[in-house]
Design an enzyme around this catalytic site. Structure first.
Site, PDB file in Angstrom:
ATOM      1  N   ASP A 569      -3.295   7.035   2.806  1.00 45.14           N
ATOM      2  CA  ASP A 569      -4.441   6.026   3.847  1.00 45.14           C
ATOM      3  C   ASP A 569      -4.759   7.190   4.756  1.00 45.14           C
ATOM      4  O   ASP A 569      -3.554   8.047   4.480  1.00 45.14           O
ATOM      5  CB  ASP A 569      -4.357   5.063   4.104  1.00 45.14           C
ATOM      6  CG  ASP A 569      -5.689   4.678   5.682  1.00 45.14           C
ATOM      7  OD1 ASP A 569      -6.749   5.166   5.852  1.00 45.14           O
ATOM      8  OD2 ASP A 569      -5.591   3.639   6.303  1.00 45.14           O
ATOM      9  N   ASP A 645     -12.778   2.780   7.352  1.00 42.01           N
ATOM     10  CA  ASP A 645     -12.738   1.239   8.244  1.00 42.01           C
ATOM     11  C   ASP A 645     -14.051   1.473   9.305  1.00 42.01           C
ATOM     12  O   ASP A 645     -14.868   1.203  10.198  1.00 42.01           O
ATOM     13  CB  ASP A 645     -11.756   1.478   9.950  1.00 42.01           C
ATOM     14  CG  ASP A 645      -9.988   2.270   9.298  1.00 42.01           C
ATOM     15  OD1 ASP A 645      -9.907   1.814   6.933  1.00 42.01           O
ATOM     16  OD2 ASP A 645      -9.765   2.804  10.151  1.00 42.01           O
ATOM     17  N   HIS A 703     -10.688  -6.234   1.601  1.00 39.15           N
ATOM     18  CA  HIS A 703      -9.907  -5.909   2.851  1.00 39.15           C
ATOM     19  C   HIS A 703      -9.601  -6.234   4.418  1.00 39.15           C
ATOM     20  O   HIS A 703     -10.747  -6.195   4.647  1.00 39.15           O
ATOM     21  CB  HIS A 703      -9.257  -4.247   3.049  1.00 39.15           C
ATOM     22  CG  HIS A 703      -7.773  -3.672   3.783  1.00 39.15           C
ATOM     23  ND1 HIS A 703      -7.056  -4.077   3.633  1.00 39.15           N
ATOM     24  CD2 HIS A 703      -8.505  -3.072   4.478  1.00 39.15           C
ATOM     25  CE1 HIS A 703      -5.778  -3.607   4.614  1.00 39.15           C
ATOM     26  NE2 HIS A 703      -7.110  -2.615   5.220  1.00 39.15           N
TER      27      HIS A 703
END
Ligand SMILES: *[C@@H]1O[C@H](CO)[C@@H](O)[C@H](O)[C@H]1NC(C)=O
Length: 971
Positions: A569, A645, A703
């Site tokens: 990430d 995100d 997630h």
């Protein structure tokens, strides 16, 4: 001490930034517009017109496969060298660099898988202002016009692509800063200039030099400089009008954005070029953007930006940059598909204009009827901050050809281990070993399959990657072994920001090997990220990457075992206190390259080094699984990508489809979005719908942000749990199909998720469709992405084609748009008549448990009563399919009422216990009897049932091994 001071000073500013980030959605002011990026503004100020560039025909040089010619900017007389290659497979490559740059300019390494094989180039015509070249077989020609410089590509006699036809070629040559001679600058600079002027001279352009490039190269030899520096400066100022006022613009040698000043020791170095596609109205690609599949024109707004950035709570339907960049654009019309691959890793902007953009459909029709109006045309302009112009033109003509062409350059999708296509359970964070255990057991208790549980940053000892929190995860090996016993896996996060802490081995080793990226002053670059003050390993350095890879060995990464995989990430890289939340452009990498030159490659290299580490820990036997947020062209070779995100909002659910479709078009098939949405809490309806969507995207992972409430599938009541379970089970049943699609992608470069136009390139109805898509060429998926939906409009493509609803088996004729009523359990999926899809319908705890389970073949008969499909089988996790030929690639064909199984590829062989337990034939009449015939055995009768209403014939228990050749006859 200095370190402590630096980080101490940073803290306040950083926390303020973080605080601001937390309270608002995307703060657009954190990210540059074109106007705030000085080179973009400079280039955009240059309007289409006559190009100041002229090709010096006298300098033309030929070899078998390439042409070289000098270009000169009539205004500043700086010579460029253009190289043009014909490449095998209907491609060409165009490179433009300075003939004699002050120092080398960056050329992107490691992205191409090989030096692309070339084909013959020959001159087939010439006059005083142009040369005509013929490529390979002679169908494709290129006409190079000298003044003003442009290139036109013809297929047959049709013009398909023009280069610099709008005169937007920009090449900001390296130069000395003109105020080097003012009192601001010390005398050392003057003495540097003195030595340079002795070493180096621009070819003064009197008459074009008959000896061409060679003579100009020879001009590297010391020659007296004819002009004084001041004259040179004046000369540059003359040119500045065409070069976008390069000298006057205050951003040229230094620019400031918010609190960050970018000092540019090399000055302005940008490059740009325009391409025109006559006859084209549809362009696609250039991910990553949260936008529609079909790209919009950018007039009146910003260009699409490619600059890898960690954008907090990104907004939808705009051209802002996101985490990754693939500088590849596809142009499509009913006649052909073409591609442009702009191989440049610096900040890049892409402008798209069209002469029909403003026209309504009615306006276009009028033009057509009246025979008036121009041919539609799309123009694309690329602008990059540094490097050279290195561009591949992919000439198709079909979409499949373009995919093949592009992946022959950058590689195909790596075949993932089979488990990686199953369902992944993640959140920030599973708190400790007990939590992991409880979640793992929860899936069994609730009878929901899953394969991999994920640990985010909190699992580490204080955000020190390759370590475990000693209190929360004291027994990682036991925890992993427990998962192994359940035939499940784990993924842990390993980010590229390394905590600056002399008690941390990883930091000490990187520092002692001098592997950190440097500041412009030569110190280790430090930024602020999750661990606080962090260093950034220089992943562009092959030695650094080799060391990083070695860290995944079981004795280096303590507590790791073979069922532990990796997630990279924050690898844009994300730097909380950096300009635009990333690294300063004047930071320095190995070879003295500026971060500016390599920025978009950083994430690519992180995933590369990580994947190679995983491969090495098993002695090169096991296939890696690495998920990355940042990526570049070629990242498909190293694993999976997710869309970053996102948010628990309906629009974010919807946009996951075009985002993954766009990635698939440019080689990256293994794509998914966070199921449920990362930020915020999804209402149960949204969560259920997201599982239904995710089950039909290649990478399927739930997630959630640390601040969200828990959302394991059983926390939303029995009804929702059952719906989520059904969606996940549909995924598991289709794993053989998914795996075969990934194998095809690995072999041929074709995308797994395909926009409809890829399979139906001549149907204009589908050019803008991005709420439904195809998996391979067999399944059409139209997920429900709207709140409270009672129905969806599904377009079934293909003249004379038939489609079958996979749930009801209802047969439907195409083309048509149908309104399908939906309920909460609906996932609208159709199988194309003419295809055969393999499933495993005994769904178990994890994919590994299903390895030897039997298959059911779904044979969907096409309008001619035929069908065909294939199936790939291997051990699911090693490279033995590549290195030892241990695989089965089976071919199933139905025709003349006989279904036959044979090999699609005799090179492979593989022993498996898996067999065929059922064959379901959609669209079949009722036979009197069904017979099975295997080589060397007598025919046997098979049981079957037939449903007259739906025309579904189910043949029971052929009980043949999936590797065997056989036939089933309906009589
Ligand atoms: C090249 O183009 C021709 C048509 O001009 C096409 O038939 C052929 O398949 C293409 N080859 C490749 C490798 O794309």
């Amino acid at each position: 001490m200095a370190e402590a001071d630096a980080s101490g000073r940073m803290t306040a500013a950083v926390w303020l930034t973080l605080l601001l980030a937390v309270v608002s959605a995307v703060d657009r002011s954190n990210f540059k517009t074109c106007d705030q990026s000085s080179f973009c503004k400079r280039q955009r100020n240059l309007k289409p017109g006559s190009s100041p560039y002229r090709a010096l025909l006298e300098s033309l040089q030929f070899s078998q496969d390439s042409m070289k010619i000098q270009l000169i900017n009539e205004a500043n007389k700086v010579p460029l060298l253009l190289e043009f290659y014909g490449l095998k497979g209907n491609m060409t490559r165009l490179r433009i660099n300075e003939l004699t740059p002050l120092k080398a300019r960056y050329e992107v390494p490691d992205v191409l898988v090989q030096d692309p094989p070339t084909t013959r180039l020959s001159v087939t015509g010439r006059d005083e202002n142009s040369v005509e070249l013929s490529l390979g077989d002679g169908i494709r020609k290129v006409i190079l016009t000298a003044k003003p410089f442009r290139m036109d590509l013809l297929v047959g006699w049709e013009l398909v692509l023009s280069v610099n036809s709008r005169g937007l070629l920009v090449f900001e040559h390296l130069r000395q800063r003109k105020d080097s001679f003012s009192d601001k600058v010390s005398s050392t600079v003057v003495s540097i200039w003195d030595s340079i002027k002795n070493l180096f001279s621009r070819t003064p352009t009197k008459e074009p030099d008959p000896d061409g490039a060679e003579a100009a190269e020879a001009s590297n030899a010391p020659l007296p400089l004819e002009e004084e520096p001041t004259e040179k400066t004046e000369q540059l100022e003359d040119t500045s009008k065409r070069e976008g006022e390069a000298e006057e613009d205050p951003g040229t040698w230094e620019e400031t954005f918010k609190t960050h000043t970018d000092r540019k020791p090399n000055g302005p170095t940008s490059v740009g070029l325009d391409f025109s596609f006559p006859g084209v109205e549809n362009v696609y690609g250039i991910p990553e953007h949260a936008d529609n599949l079909r790209l919009r024109t950018t007039e009146g707004g910003d260009p699409y930006r490619l600059y890898n950035l960690d954008v907090f709570q990104y907004e939808l339907y705009n051209p802002m940059a996101l985490y990754g960049s693939v500088p590849v654009l596809l142009a499509h019309s009913a006649q052909r598909t073409l591609g442009i691959f702009w191989l440049n890793a610096a900040e890049t902007w892409v402008d798209i204009t069209s002469n029909t953009a403003g026209k309504t459909l009615f306006g276009k029709m009028l033009d057509y009827i009246q025979g008036g109006g121009e041919t539609p045309q799309t123009d694309v302009r690329w602008m990059s901050e540094s490097g050279i112009i290195d561009v591949f033109l992919l000439l198709g003509p079909s979409p499949a050809d373009v995919f093949k062409q592009y992946t022959s350059l950058t590689g195909t999708q790596a075949l993932p281990p089979l488990f990686a296509l199953a369902y992944h359970q993640s959140r920030w964070n599973y708190n400790d070993e007990e939590d992991v255990n409880a979640v793992d057991n929860g899936f069994d208790e609730h009878d929901i399959p899953y394969d991999i549980i994920w640990l985010d940053i909190e699992h580490t000892d204080g955000k020190r990657y390759f370590t475990w929190d000693p209190n929360k995860f004291p027994h990682p090996r036991e925890m992993l072994q427990h998962l192994t016993a359940k035939r499940r896996k784990m993924v842990s996060i390993v980010d590229p920001h390394i905590k600056v802490d002399t008690g941390y081995r990883v930091h000490n080793e990187i520092r002692s090997r001098d592997f950190y990226v440097k500041t412009k002053d030569g110190n280790d670059y430090e930024g602020w990220c999750w661990p606080g003050s962090a260093g950034y390993p220089d992943f562009t350095n092959p030695q650094m990457r080799a060391w990083w890879s070695s860290m995944f060995a079981y004795d280096q990464y303590e507590g790791s075992t073979e069922n532990l995989y990796t997630w990279n990430d924050m690898n844009e890289p994300s730097i909380f206190n950096g300009p635009e939340v990333t690294m300063h452009k004047d930071a320095v990498h190995q070879g003295d390259w500026e971060h500016r030159d390599v920025h978009n490659l950083y994430g690519f290299y992180v995933q590369m080094a990580t994947a190679q580490g995983q491969e090495q820990r098993s002695g090169g036997v096991e296939r890696p699984f690495v998920l990355t947020r940042s990526f570049f062209a070629g990242s498909q070779r190293y694993g999976a990508v997710w869309t970053g995100d996102n948010s628990a909002e309906w629009d974010h659910l919807k946009i996951s489809i075009p985002m993954c479709l766009s990635l698939g078009l440019v080689g990256i098939s293994f794509c998914g979005a966070d199921v449920g949405g990362f930020f915020k809490n999804p209402e149960p309806e949204l969560l259920v719908r997201w599982y239904q969507v995710g089950a039909y995207q290649p990478f399927f992972r739930a997630h959630a942000h640390v601040d969200t409430t828990r959302r394991e599938p059983w926390l939303f009541g029995e009804e929702n749990k059952a719906l989520i379970r059904d969606a996940i089970r549909e995924r598991y049943a289709l794993l053989p199909f998914w795996y075969t699609l990934l194998y095809q992608s690995y072999r041929t470069g074709q995308p797994v998720m395909r926009p409809l136009w890829v399979e139906y390139p001549q149907d204009p109805t589908v050019y803008g469709i991005d709420d439904q898509y195809l998996l391979g060429d067999a399944l059409l998926v139209h997920p429900v992405t709207a709140q409270g939906a009672r129905g969806v409009q599904v377009y079934l493509p293909g003249k004379g084609a038939v489609w079958y609803d996979v749930h009801t088996h209802q047969k439907l004729h195409a083309p048509q748009t149908l309104y399908l009523t939906v309920t909460m359990s609906s996932i609208p999926v159709y199988q194309r008549g003419g295809s055969i899809v393999a499933r495993k319908e005994r769904v178990r705890r994890s994919s590994d448990c299903m390895q030897n389970d039997p298959y059911t073949l779904y044979v969907a008969l096409g309008p001619q009563g035929t069908a065909q499909g294939d199936l790939f089988v291997d051990d699911g996790h090693t490279y033995n399919f590549e290195t030892k030929g241990q695989y089965l690639h089976r071919l199933f064909r139905f025709s003349g009422n006989v279904l036959t199984a044979s090999t699609a590829d005799p090179k492979g062989s593989f022993e498996t216990l898996a067999w065929i337990e059922r064959v379901v034939i959609l669209g079949a009449g009722k036979p009197a009897a069904v017979f099975l015939k295997q080589d060397g055995a007598a025919e046997t009768r098979l049981d079957f049932t037939h449903e007259a209403e739906t025309s579904v014939l189910t043949v029971r228990k052929p009980a043949v091994n999936v590797g065997a050749d056989w036939s089933i006859s309906l009589r």
